[in-house]
Design a protein around this motif. Structure first.
Motif, PDB file in Angstrom:
ATOM      1  N   THR A 173       3.611   7.980  12.733  1.00  0.00           N
ATOM      2  CA  THR A 173       2.676   6.889  12.924  1.00  0.00           C
ATOM      3  C   THR A 173       2.367   6.273  11.571  1.00  0.00           C
ATOM      4  OG1 THR A 173       0.556   6.251  13.932  1.00  0.00           O
ATOM      5  CG2 THR A 173       0.605   8.326  12.721  1.00  0.00           C
ATOM      6  N   ALA A 174       1.871   5.072  11.610  1.00  0.00           N
ATOM      7  CA  ALA A 174       1.459   4.417  10.361  1.00  0.00           C
ATOM      8  C   ALA A 174       0.016   4.800  10.052  1.00  0.00           C
ATOM      9  CB  ALA A 174       1.575   2.902  10.516  1.00  0.00           C
ATOM     10  N   GLY A 175      -0.317   4.744   8.796  1.00  0.00           N
ATOM     11  CA  GLY A 175      -1.690   5.019   8.385  1.00  0.00           C
ATOM     12  C   GLY A 175      -1.926   6.480   8.099  1.00  0.00           C
ATOM     13  N   GLY A 176      -3.094   6.753   7.608  1.00  0.00           N
ATOM     14  CA  GLY A 176      -3.472   8.120   7.306  1.00  0.00           C
ATOM     15  C   GLY A 176      -3.150   8.498   5.878  1.00  0.00           C
ATOM     16  N   TYR A 215      -2.930   7.801  14.300  1.00  0.00           N
ATOM     17  CA  TYR A 215      -4.017   7.771  13.324  1.00  0.00           C
ATOM     18  C   TYR A 215      -4.672   6.421  13.528  1.00  0.00           C
ATOM     19  CZ  TYR A 215      -6.510   8.525   8.937  1.00  0.00           C
ATOM     20  OH  TYR A 215      -7.473   8.722   7.993  1.00  0.00           O
ATOM     21  N   GLU A 216      -5.717   6.400  14.368  1.00  0.00           N
ATOM     22  CA  GLU A 216      -6.250   5.136  14.854  1.00  0.00           C
ATOM     23  C   GLU A 216      -7.731   4.961  14.523  1.00  0.00           C
ATOM     24  OE1 GLU A 216      -5.528   5.914  18.919  1.00  0.00           O
ATOM     25  OE2 GLU A 216      -3.364   5.786  18.717  1.00  0.00           O
ATOM     26  N   LEU A 217      -8.068   3.765  14.148  1.00  0.00           N
ATOM     27  CA  LEU A 217      -9.450   3.382  13.912  1.00  0.00           C
ATOM     28  C   LEU A 217      -9.815   2.347  14.970  1.00  0.00           C
ATOM     29  CD1 LEU A 217     -11.925   3.587  12.049  1.00  0.00           C
ATOM     30  CD2 LEU A 217     -10.976   1.669  10.760  1.00  0.00           C
ATOM     31  N   LEU A 230     -12.508   7.296  14.332  1.00  0.00           N
ATOM     32  CA  LEU A 230     -11.223   7.705  13.786  1.00  0.00           C
ATOM     33  C   LEU A 230     -10.649   8.779  14.699  1.00  0.00           C
ATOM     34  CD1 LEU A 230      -9.036   7.699  11.595  1.00  0.00           C
ATOM     35  CD2 LEU A 230     -10.401   9.422  10.378  1.00  0.00           C
ATOM     36  N   THR A 272     -17.041   2.219   5.253  1.00  0.00           N
ATOM     37  CA  THR A 272     -15.609   1.926   5.401  1.00  0.00           C
ATOM     38  C   THR A 272     -14.860   3.234   5.650  1.00  0.00           C
ATOM     39  OG1 THR A 272     -15.096   2.207   3.060  1.00  0.00           O
ATOM     40  CG2 THR A 272     -15.806  -0.004   3.788  1.00  0.00           C
ATOM     41  N   LEU A 273     -13.651   3.102   6.168  1.00  0.00           N
ATOM     42  CA  LEU A 273     -12.815   4.275   6.396  1.00  0.00           C
ATOM     43  C   LEU A 273     -12.572   5.014   5.079  1.00  0.00           C
ATOM     44  CD1 LEU A 273     -11.140   6.065   8.233  1.00  0.00           C
ATOM     45  CD2 LEU A 273      -9.227   4.478   7.914  1.00  0.00           C
ATOM     46  N   GLU A 307     -13.221   8.914   5.107  1.00  0.00           N
ATOM     47  CA  GLU A 307     -11.960   9.571   5.451  1.00  0.00           C
ATOM     48  C   GLU A 307     -11.882  11.003   4.894  1.00  0.00           C
ATOM     49  OE1 GLU A 307      -7.594   7.706   5.887  1.00  0.00           O
ATOM     50  OE2 GLU A 307      -8.374   7.701   3.835  1.00  0.00           O
TER      51      GLU A 307
END
Length: 182
Positions: free
Chosen positions: A60-63, A103-105, A121, A154-155, A159
């Protein structure tokens, strides 16, 4: 010499003996049940000695860049700490492998001004579990967990504290489905 006892003493000893008998019966019943039980909460068979935990991959993208490495290491650590299984690079009695698939927001809990009051998240992990001694125990399953945080943050700010909490819960859920089978 005649020993005198009253009804109270006899009743007391009978109740005490009966209580001990019931406790012994219950203990024997639970320790001789079908599954192996240990005080760590695992129900693993005594013939299982080794486990292979492959490095999880990112699908997945992100993280964070080290997400899969962190996840894999926490999984290994949890099994080592809570079972007597020995880690083996391959050909073990148990196999765990998989990938991070999400990896979703996402916004949750909208306010009156159509803004999100909270953001969520969510991390998703696809797991393949193989039990070479009992194929009926094997499965492929998705595990996920989330943490919410205020919209004002913010993330990037949260995070570092949210990801470890999410990973810990996913690891616990995987362990429960593979070793504890609650």
């Amino acid at each position: 010499m005649i020993l005198k006892t009253n009804k109270f003493e006899v009743g007391f000893y009978l109740r005490k003996s009966f209580t001990l008998l019931i406790f012994t019966f219950i203990t024997c019943f639970f320790t001789s049940s079908c599954k192996i039980y240990s005080f760590t909460g695992t129900t693993l068979s005594s013939e299982l000695k080794t486990i292979t935990i492959q490095n999880f991959v990112m699908n997945t993208a992100g993280g964070p860049a080290n997400l899969t490495l962190t996840f894999t290491e926490k999984l290994k650590e949890y099994y080592q700490r809570n079972t007597s299984l020995k880690l083996k690079p391959n050909d073990a009695d148990l196999l765990l492998e998989g990938s991070v698939t999400g990896y979703e927001l996402t916004p949750v809990s909208a306010t009156s001004s159509d803004k999100a009051a909270l953001n969520r998240l969510t991390i998703r992990v696809e797991v393949r579990f193989v039990n070479s001694k009992d194929e009926d125990q094997s499965f492929e399953k998705e595990f996920s967990f989330y943490q919410d945080f205020p919209q004002e943050q913010t993330l990037a700010q949260v995070e570092g504290s949210l990801v470890p909490k999410i990973i810990d819960q996913i690891v616990l859920n995987i362990f429960n489905d593979t070793a504890a089978q609650w």
